[in-house]
Design a protein around this motif. Structure first.
Motif, PDB file in Angstrom:
ATOM      1  N   THR A  41      -1.574  74.230  80.706  1.00  0.00           N
ATOM      2  CA  THR A  41      -0.419  74.988  80.230  1.00  0.00           C
ATOM      3  C   THR A  41      -0.252  74.729  78.744  1.00  0.00           C
ATOM      4  N   LEU A  42      -0.215  75.811  77.976  1.00  0.00           N
ATOM      5  CA  LEU A  42      -0.052  75.747  76.531  1.00  0.00           C
ATOM      6  C   LEU A  42       1.372  76.170  76.188  1.00  0.00           C
ATOM      7  N   SER A  43       2.139  75.265  75.587  1.00  0.00           N
ATOM      8  CA  SER A  43       3.482  75.587  75.097  1.00  0.00           C
ATOM      9  C   SER A  43       3.381  75.704  73.584  1.00  0.00           C
ATOM     10  N   LEU A  44       3.574  76.913  73.087  1.00  0.00           N
ATOM     11  CA  LEU A  44       3.416  77.198  71.667  1.00  0.00           C
ATOM     12  C   LEU A  44       4.779  77.388  71.023  1.00  0.00           C
ATOM     13  N   ALA A  45       5.049  76.603  69.988  1.00  0.00           N
ATOM     14  CA  ALA A  45       6.317  76.675  69.253  1.00  0.00           C
ATOM     15  C   ALA A  45       6.111  77.503  67.983  1.00  0.00           C
ATOM     16  N   PRO A  46       7.211  77.937  67.363  1.00  0.00           N
ATOM     17  CA  PRO A  46       7.061  78.650  66.089  1.00  0.00           C
ATOM     18  C   PRO A  46       6.316  77.770  65.074  1.00  0.00           C
ATOM     19  N   ALA A  47       5.626  78.392  64.175  1.00  0.00           N
ATOM     20  CA  ALA A  47       4.900  77.725  63.082  1.00  0.00           C
ATOM     21  C   ALA A  47       3.660  76.966  63.545  1.00  0.00           C
ATOM     22  N   GLY A  48       3.235  77.157  64.802  1.00  0.00           N
ATOM     23  CA  GLY A  48       1.955  76.621  65.228  1.00  0.00           C
ATOM     24  C   GLY A  48       1.931  75.297  65.942  1.00  0.00           C
ATOM     25  N   ASP A  49       3.063  74.632  66.108  1.00  0.00           N
ATOM     26  CA  ASP A  49       3.067  73.394  66.883  1.00  0.00           C
ATOM     27  C   ASP A  49       2.809  73.743  68.346  1.00  0.00           C
ATOM     28  N   TYR A  50       2.022  72.911  69.023  1.00  0.00           N
ATOM     29  CA  TYR A  50       1.774  73.167  70.443  1.00  0.00           C
ATOM     30  C   TYR A  50       1.825  71.882  71.242  1.00  0.00           C
ATOM     31  N   ASP A  51       2.023  72.055  72.539  1.00  0.00           N
ATOM     32  CA  ASP A  51       1.944  70.979  73.514  1.00  0.00           C
ATOM     33  C   ASP A  51       1.037  71.511  74.617  1.00  0.00           C
ATOM     34  N   PHE A  52      -0.021  70.792  74.930  1.00  0.00           N
ATOM     35  CA  PHE A  52      -0.949  71.226  75.968  1.00  0.00           C
ATOM     36  C   PHE A  52      -0.936  70.206  77.090  1.00  0.00           C
ATOM     37  N   ARG A  53      -0.760  70.685  78.297  1.00  0.00           N
ATOM     38  CA  ARG A  53      -0.747  69.817  79.478  1.00  0.00           C
ATOM     39  C   ARG A  53      -1.778  70.326  80.464  1.00  0.00           C
ATOM     40  N   GLY A  62      -0.309  69.072  69.040  1.00  0.00           N
ATOM     41  CA  GLY A  62      -1.105  69.335  67.858  1.00  0.00           C
ATOM     42  C   GLY A  62      -0.590  70.546  67.115  1.00  0.00           C
ATOM     43  N   GLN A  63      -1.447  71.078  66.273  1.00  0.00           N
ATOM     44  CA  GLN A  63      -1.088  72.206  65.405  1.00  0.00           C
ATOM     45  C   GLN A  63      -2.174  73.265  65.480  1.00  0.00           C
ATOM     46  N   MET A  64      -1.761  74.535  65.494  1.00  0.00           N
ATOM     47  CA  MET A  64      -2.680  75.670  65.437  1.00  0.00           C
ATOM     48  C   MET A  64      -2.435  76.437  64.148  1.00  0.00           C
ATOM     49  N   ALA A  65      -3.480  77.097  63.677  1.00  0.00           N
ATOM     50  CA  ALA A  65      -3.373  77.977  62.514  1.00  0.00           C
ATOM     51  C   ALA A  65      -3.834  79.360  62.941  1.00  0.00           C
ATOM     52  N   SER A  66      -3.294  80.390  62.281  1.00  0.00           N
ATOM     53  CA  SER A  66      -3.723  81.745  62.600  1.00  0.00           C
ATOM     54  C   SER A  66      -3.890  82.559  61.334  1.00  0.00           C
ATOM     55  N   SER A  67      -4.761  83.539  61.441  1.00  0.00           N
ATOM     56  CA  SER A  67      -4.981  84.510  60.380  1.00  0.00           C
ATOM     57  C   SER A  67      -5.256  85.828  61.081  1.00  0.00           C
ATOM     58  N   GLY A  68      -4.385  86.804  60.883  1.00  0.00           N
ATOM     59  CA  GLY A  68      -4.512  88.033  61.653  1.00  0.00           C
ATOM     60  C   GLY A  68      -4.320  87.695  63.111  1.00  0.00           C
TER      61      GLY A  68
END
Length: 111
Positions: A41-53, A62-68
């Protein structure tokens, strides 16, 4: 020029300009591998913070980045497994297709 004209022109440009940066909507996404087995389960917060269980050995924050529509894990357990991919949103439902060194993973908002 009138203030009203300038505001109208700026608004028109903003509404017709392409989006240069886009981030996936925050939320909780259920993830499965390509055989349909639960991956986590991926919980994605605004600005790219995530919690993966997951019931497997991986999990944490951790942190995610996006482009397009491209998304890459840049820190945390998902970066450790080389997670990269993309997302799309159709009909208000967002889904991700990721590649990892553990195989491909599909994550989507619950139906």
């Amino acid at each position: 020029m009138s203030k009203r004209f300038l505001i109208s022109a700026a608004l028109a440009m903003a509404l017709t300009s392409p989006a240069f940066a886009q981030f996936p909507p925050p939320g909780v996404y259920l993830c499965v591998d390509m055989q349909g087995a639960a991956f986590g389960t991926l919980s994605l917060a605004p600005a790219g913070d995530y919690d993966f269980r997951s019931s497997t050995a991986i999990g944490g924050t951790g942190q995610m980045a996006s482009s397009g529509n491209s998304v890459n894990a840049i820190s945390g357990p998902l970066a450790d497994i080389g997670l990269t991919g993309s997302f799309s949103t159709e009909g208000g439902r967002t889904s991700f297709m990721f590649s990892t060194n553990m195989g491909s993973v599909l994550c989507a908002t619950p139906a």
